[in-house]
Design an enzyme around this catalytic site. Structure first.
Site, PDB file in Angstrom:
ATOM      1  N   GLU A  51       0.880  -1.169   0.000  1.00 15.60           N
ATOM      2  CA  GLU A  51       0.000   0.000   0.000  1.00 15.60           C
ATOM      3  C   GLU A  51       0.918   1.219   0.000  1.00 15.60           C
ATOM      4  O   GLU A  51       1.671   1.445   0.943  1.00 15.60           O
ATOM      5  CB  GLU A  51      -0.866  -0.051   1.267  1.00 15.60           C
ATOM      6  CG  GLU A  51      -1.778   1.122   1.464  1.00 15.60           C
ATOM      7  CD  GLU A  51      -2.473   1.071   2.838  1.00 15.60           C
ATOM      8  OE1 GLU A  51      -2.498  -0.002   3.482  1.00 15.60           O
ATOM      9  OE2 GLU A  51      -2.957   2.127   3.267  1.00 15.60           O
ATOM     10  N   ASP A  62      -4.348  10.227   9.545  1.00 13.35           N
ATOM     11  CA  ASP A  62      -3.059   9.666   9.935  1.00 13.35           C
ATOM     12  C   ASP A  62      -2.572  10.214  11.264  1.00 13.35           C
ATOM     13  O   ASP A  62      -2.736  11.391  11.570  1.00 13.35           O
ATOM     14  CB  ASP A  62      -2.014   9.946   8.850  1.00 13.35           C
ATOM     15  CG  ASP A  62      -2.253   9.085   7.620  1.00 13.35           C
ATOM     16  OD1 ASP A  62      -2.427   7.871   7.792  1.00 13.35           O
ATOM     17  OD2 ASP A  62      -2.308   9.640   6.511  1.00 13.35           O
TER      18      ASP A  62
END
Lengths: 267, 416
Positions: A51, A62
């Site tokens: 990924e 994030d």
């Protein structure tokens, strides 16, 4: 099902009675070539799917570890075209490669153009953390035209209706974000993961990958009991950050972590 | 508060789209919370008791309605009738109190016990801490680390009011990063926490909800203008960062076709220098913080850092309804430079004895440039309402530096 699709990697893992290991790193971290070297190391050491993060200025999903890595990639002037170059280099290993990207860079590049260039780089598809299928019609159409994987997220707060709607729009696998929170390594695995995977599996035959901050083989083994894939990101980033002064040592440590996780997903 | 909601052609559809703009580009983890908020907001707006309770709090606590003040000396100087909507006289010194009281009242109604907020210069943070204290809610404010250093006085105000202030070090460590961090925190705490968003931007329903809580500005001004002058204004003007004070003023006038609407964006050093925050004038369509809107971005879609002398306008995005009003031509958005705004700040101080926030000084500066055209069209009776969205106390540090006033060894901007 082409061999570079994520479904193929999950099917292979299932045939070996194990979960798939999905490894994340941002493109351009520590720099473009460094990210290619790191991802190839993860492939050789046992990742089933790679990924690739497209670094973005405003990554709301994030945690601090990945934010810092993405920030570094942007400071190195990593462009969208560089990300596609990384995709090409990693996909050339034969390991299915998906891009994880926030939406604005794709919209800016042009959705059709991005889908075309991703497909010709050998990319399998996209993970889209800040669009849901009900806001992603343009991407869904572009992906369907090219048979690209559409990996949308489900969360513990998702209703059963939304999970069904989401999985109906996924191709490749479904990404279960199993803690209510952002990416980052955690010392204990979440008890939200199991029920979420069960609710998700009730709606689809697609494999379900779980991302919740796994950082070692023991945690991977725990997740692999009930999920089809274990998604690891922050732990890989942290290894590279810890060895920023010595790239060769960083790659060795990255390989060792990957091997530990790969043993873990073998249950 | 009159005329709740906005079902007109200028409002949003069920999914929060104003024409091409708005919507909800958000992580799945927050969709349930946004759906819950959407239902609670619509339900509250349809409940007379809620609306009355909000009106009462605005009147008894915040000081609404704010005055519509005819600035006669300034008017005489510029040859047109200049009316100032005195939001600077509200409790906490700006229009923002309306929005936070509305959202906090809704938070109570939803049974949540904690609020979080982002803040740039600290004004929305102070307002949120105030509303949290008023309603007995816990409050955490996310503020860019750069801003906590620039605005230590506001950090102290928030703490005085009982709020926890968290300095955000990520990204450019300014407002946009504080929003990112507040969104992250919200994902983790959504079951008991409400996010008091500071402007009419972000994912649906925030742009419409914040507008509804701020629209009293325009509703009051329209009524006051009719009452005091027997007519509608020829133009209404406001500064636009995220755009909550502007949409709060504009909404009442959208259907008044003879009333021109102007938003003035922060032109920084000048749009041509690239150091500005004139999002609609100079940005391009994109997705930021959950909505499609005009965004300052580079060719790869990375958000570009904005620049303005006014921290409250220093934001690389803008509320989606403004993008829509610009695209359909109902409102015009023009840049005003730092220097023009600071000149207007001094002018208003010396002509009317009112020190405006630098944000509001942008609105005044833009308006003064507009007046010759207004007078050419409407004659000497030309009437314009300027939203004086906030007072300038907080900006004295900047003013001291800009104008070389006094002596300050205190980088917090405390004017003592």
């Amino acid at each position: 099902m082409s061999v570079n699709s994520t479904a193929h990697a999950f099917a292979t893992a299932r045939s070996e009675d194990r979960a798939a290991l999905v490894g994340y790193l941002p493109a351009g971290f520590p720099d473009v070539q460094g990210s290619i070297d790191a991802m190839r190391t993860m492939v050789s050491a046992g990742c089933d799917v790679i990924e690739i993060g497209l670094p973005y200025s405003d990554p709301v999903m994030d945690g601090p570890t990945i934010q810092a890595a993405a920030q570094q990639a942007l400071e190195q002037k990593t462009r969208t075209t560089d990300v596609l170059r990384v995709v090409e280099a990693v996909a050339a290993t034969g390991t299915p490669t998906v891009v994880m990207t926030y939406w604005n860079p794709v919209e800016r590049y042009g959705v059709e153009r991005f889908a075309t260039d991703l497909a010709s780089a050998g990319g399998a598809g996209l993970i889209t953390p800040d669009i849901t299928p009900d806001s992603g019609a343009e991407w869904i159409a572009a992906a369907d035209d090219r048979d690209l994987d559409k990996i949308f997220l489900v969360a513990p707060s998702s209703t059963d209706e939304r999970i069904a709607m989401t999985t109906a729009n996924c191709r490749g696998f479904v990404y279960a974000t199993a803690v209510m929170g952002v990416t980052g390594t955690r010392s204990t695995t979440s008890d939200l993961a199991g029920p979420l995977v069960a609710r998700t599996k009730a709606t689809t035959d697609l494999p379900v990958g779980v991302g919740l901050g796994v950082s070692n083989g023991a945690q991977a083994r725990e997740i692999a009991q009930f999920a089809d894939g274990v998604i690891v990101g922050s732990a890989f980033v942290r290894v590279l950050q810890e060895h920023s002064a010595d790239r060769a040592a960083g790659l060795r440590a990255l390989g060792a972590l990957t091997e530990d996780l790969a043993r873990g997903v073998r249950r | 508060m009159s005329g709740m909601g906005d079902e007109s052609r200028f409002g949003a559809d069920e999914r929060g789209f104003f024409g091409n703009f708005g919507g909800r580009f958000m992580p799945e983890a927050l969709i349930a919370a946004l759906d819950e908020l959407d239902v609670a907001w619509r339900d509250a707006m349809a409940d007379e008791a809620f609306v009355k309770s909000f009106d009462d709090i605005l009147a008894d606590y915040a000081g609404a309605p704010s005055k519509l003040y005819h600035a006669e000396r300034l008017s005489a100087q510029h040859g047109a009738r200049i009316l100032l909507k005195r939001e600077d006289l509200n409790h906490t010194g700006a229009h923002k109190i309306r929005n936070v009281l509305g959202q906090a009242l809704l938070t109570k109604r939803m049974g949540k016990t904690r609020v979080i907020a982002e803040t740039g210069a600290g004004q929305h943070g102070v307002a949120s801490a105030t509303a949290a204290a008023y309603f007995g809610l816990d409050c955490t404010v996310y503020m860019g680390a750069v801003d906590t250093r620039r605005q230590a006085l506001n950090v102290a105000r928030m703490q005085m009011l009982g709020a926890e202030v968290i300095a955000v070090e990520s990204g450019s460590a300014t407002l946009k990063d504080a929003i990112n961090e507040a969104l992250r925190e919200w994902v983790a705490s959504v079951d008991h926490t409400a996010y008091l968003f500071g402007t009419a931007a972000g994912p649906h329903p925030f742009p419409s909800m914040v507008r509804d809580f701020c629209r009293g500005i325009g509703d009051e001004a329209r009524e006051q203008c009719l009452e005091q002058f027997g007519r509608l204004p020829d133009a209404v003007t406001a500064c636009v960062g995220g755009g909550s004070n502007a949409i709060g003023l504009f909404t009442a006038f959208l259907e008044d076709e003879d009333v021109a609407i102007y938003g003035f964006e922060p032109g920084g050093d000048g749009v041509e220098t690239g150091r500005h925050a004139a999002t609609i004038f100079a940005g391009e369509s994109g997705v930021l913080h959950g909505a499609r809107t005009f965004v300052l971005q580079d060719q790869d879609g990375q958000t570009v850092e904005s620049h303005s002398i006014s921290a409250g306008l220093d934001y690389p995005g803008v509320g989606p309804q403004h993008s829509h009003l610009a695209q359909v031509g109902r409102a015009r958005y023009l840049p005003v430079t730092d220097a023009e705004a600071m000149d207007a700040m001094a002018l208003l101080a010396r002509t009317e004895g009112i020190i405006p926030a630098i944000e509001s000084a942008h609105a005044l500066a833009g308006t003064l440039k507009l007046i010759p055209d207004l007078v050419a069209q409407h004659g000497p009776e030309a009437t314009v309402i300027v939203n004086l969205s906030g007072r300038g106390d907080k900006d004295m540090g900047t003013a001291i530096e800009w104008f070389g006033l006094g002596r300050s060894d205190d980088e917090t901007g405390d004017p003592r």
